[in-house]
Enzyme design. Structure first.
Site, mmCIF file in Angstrom:
data_model
loop_
_atom_site.group_PDB
_atom_site.id
_atom_site.type_symbol
_atom_site.label_atom_id
_atom_site.label_comp_id
_atom_site.label_asym_id
_atom_site.label_seq_id
_atom_site.Cartn_x
_atom_site.Cartn_y
_atom_site.Cartn_z
ATOM 1 N N ARG A 3 38.002 33.914 26.935
ATOM 2 C CA ARG A 3 37.218 34.194 28.154
ATOM 3 C C ARG A 3 36.039 34.808 28.040
ATOM 4 N NH1 ARG A 3 40.218 33.700 32.789
ATOM 5 N NH2 ARG A 3 38.093 33.843 33.977
ATOM 6 N N GLN A 54 37.494 29.168 33.369
ATOM 7 C CA GLN A 54 39.102 29.193 32.631
ATOM 8 C C GLN A 54 39.001 27.883 31.711
ATOM 9 O OE1 GLN A 54 41.782 31.075 32.610
ATOM 10 N NE2 GLN A 54 42.238 30.027 30.781
ATOM 11 N N ASP A 76 50.625 26.463 34.245
ATOM 12 C CA ASP A 76 50.252 27.549 35.178
ATOM 13 C C ASP A 76 51.081 27.980 36.173
ATOM 14 O OD1 ASP A 76 48.591 29.478 36.546
ATOM 15 O OD2 ASP A 76 47.245 28.115 37.612
ATOM 16 N N CYS A 124 46.893 29.692 31.424
ATOM 17 C CA CYS A 124 45.760 30.676 31.735
ATOM 18 C C CYS A 124 46.023 32.076 32.094
ATOM 19 C CB CYS A 124 45.124 29.993 33.130
ATOM 20 S SG CYS A 124 46.129 30.139 34.480
ATOM 21 N N HIS A 151 38.520 26.389 38.606
ATOM 22 C CA HIS A 151 38.649 27.639 37.914
ATOM 23 C C HIS A 151 37.653 27.247 36.600
ATOM 24 C CE1 HIS A 151 39.159 31.575 36.103
ATOM 25 N NE2 HIS A 151 40.334 31.423 36.165
ATOM 26 N N ARG A 210 35.071 35.806 43.045
ATOM 27 C CA ARG A 210 36.356 35.045 43.178
ATOM 28 C C ARG A 210 36.620 34.892 44.656
ATOM 29 N NH1 ARG A 210 41.405 36.126 39.334
ATOM 30 N NH2 ARG A 210 40.407 34.688 38.048
HETATM 31 N N1 CP Z 1 43.439 33.446 34.145
HETATM 32 C C1 CP Z 1 42.781 34.333 34.989
HETATM 33 O O1 CP Z 1 41.585 34.098 35.587
HETATM 34 O O2 CP Z 1 43.375 35.629 34.853
HETATM 35 P P1 CP Z 1 42.944 36.716 36.103
HETATM 36 O O3 CP Z 1 43.394 36.276 37.561
HETATM 37 O O4 CP Z 1 43.618 37.895 35.634
HETATM 38 O O5 CP Z 1 41.245 37.089 35.902
HETATM 39 N N1 NVA Z 2 46.211 28.983 39.843
HETATM 40 C C1 NVA Z 2 46.158 30.506 39.706
HETATM 41 C C2 NVA Z 2 45.369 30.845 38.611
HETATM 42 C C3 NVA Z 2 45.250 32.345 38.223
HETATM 43 C C4 NVA Z 2 44.381 32.770 37.292
HETATM 44 C C5 NVA Z 2 45.876 31.023 41.037
HETATM 45 O O1 NVA Z 2 44.924 30.723 41.539
HETATM 46 O O2 NVA Z 2 46.499 32.040 41.595
#
Ligand code: CP
Ligand code: NVA
Length: 308
Positions: free
Chosen positions: A293, A133, A225, A265, A130, A103
């Site tokens: 997930r 997701q 989101d 999400c 993502h 990430r």
């Molecule tokens: N939706 C998602 O990716 O959640 P986290 O940021 O908790 O991994």
């Molecule tokens: N759009 C959000 C998603 C988190 C899972 C972010 O990038 O913070």
């Protein structure tokens, strides 16, 4: 299939459907007799430059359920691109583990990691997309409607990483996608062009709007989101002034199809992009979606680690 799982765009509609079918099979198996240890001896290195609940725990548990193991590596530990170059991290890890999930803030970093690693790399969220997701999202929509083709998905809010992967996923499998975002917070033209080329092939209809009331007409799925993604914290105040007309609340939900489902999400900022009433209401699928997930990512891992 490809070495890595970096973007929905890299996979065909057929390959996505194949992975979804595998996810359904692995979920069924897990909920009845438990999964078979098909990833025994395999270890996943999980590199996190940003916080996570779902991605971290679901990947860790996915590996355990399949007989493998996972290592969590926090932002400070290896200092991706700071203490050591991404190319070196990739080449070192390739000799220790069988798969990497990362990430990152900058999408270029995940591309770089995949370029230098000779093991599969999975994108666990970047500033661009993502894809894990989106796989769980498709699984959830399929479980509810029994199909993906011609389902109307409406996304209300920021044209961010999650919206981008969802748009590309819908366009790949023939679902229709409409998005309403405030001016200046829409999906990039490049992402739209890519999505449009997929849609042409699958028969999916894409709409890019600024009015949530228009976007939500005939919606089977209403998705939202956070208004401020990780890494944009300095813009939070400004966004809080701009985004309130894009809140998913019961009034807006009434404008969608009667049997519509609500998705997010997570993490949710209740009272901002979604109200408690909607998030906890009868149409909400947010926890099933979060749980999916686990199953969707098992399919991605099995696909990358056991298939040619
Ligand atoms: N939706 C998602 O990716 O959640 P986290 O940021 O908790 O991994
Ligand atoms: N759009 C959000 C998603 C988190 C899972 C972010 O990038 O913070």
């Amino acid at each position: 299939m490809r070495k890595d799982f970096l973007a929905i765009a890299d996979y065909s509609g057929e390959q996505i459907t194949e992975m979804l079918n595998l996810a359904i099979q692995l979920k069924k198996e897990f909920l009845s007799q438990g999964n078979k240890p098909i990833l025994e001896g395999k270890v996943l290195a999980m590199l996190f430059n940003k916080p996570s609940l779902r991605t971290r725990i679901s990947f860790d548990m996915a590996m355990r359920h399949l007989g493998g193991d996972a290592l969590f590596i926090s932002p400070d530990e290896i200092g991706l691109g700071k203490r050591e170059s991404i190319a070196d991290v990739a080449r070192v890890l390739s000799g220790y583990v069988q798969v990497i999930m990362a990430r990152v803030f900058n999408h270029k970093h995940i591309i770089e990691l995949a370029k230098w690693a000779n093991i599969p790399v999975i994108n666990g969220l970047s500033d661009y997309n993502h894809p894990c997701q989106a796989m769980a999202d498709l699984l959830t929509i399929f479980e509810h409607f029994g199909k993906l083709k011609n389902i109307n998905i409406t996304y209300v809010g920021d044209g961010n990483n999650v919206a981008l992967s969802l748009m590309h996923a819908a366009a790949k499998v023939g679902a229709h996608f409409s998005i309403a975002s405030p001016k200046g917070y829409d999906l990039s033209e490049k992402a739209i062009d890519i999505g449009t080329s997929f849609a042409r092939k699958s028969g999916s209809r894409l709409q890019f709007l600024q009015n949530p009331h228009e976007a939500i007409k005939d919606a089977d799925v209403i998705y939202t989101d956070t208004w401020t993604s990780m890494g944009q914290e300095q813009e939070a105040k400004k966004r809080e002034d701009i985004f309130p007309p894009f809140q998913v609340n019961s009034k807006l939900l009434k404008e969608a199809n009667q049997g519509a489902i609500v998705m997010h999400c997570l993490p949710a900022h209740r009272g901002q992009e979604i109200t408690d009433e909607v998030a906890d209401g009868p149409q909400s699928k947010i926890f099933q979606q979060a749980h999916n997930r686990l199953h969707a990512q098992k399919a991605i891992l099995v696909q990358l680690l056991t298939k040619d």
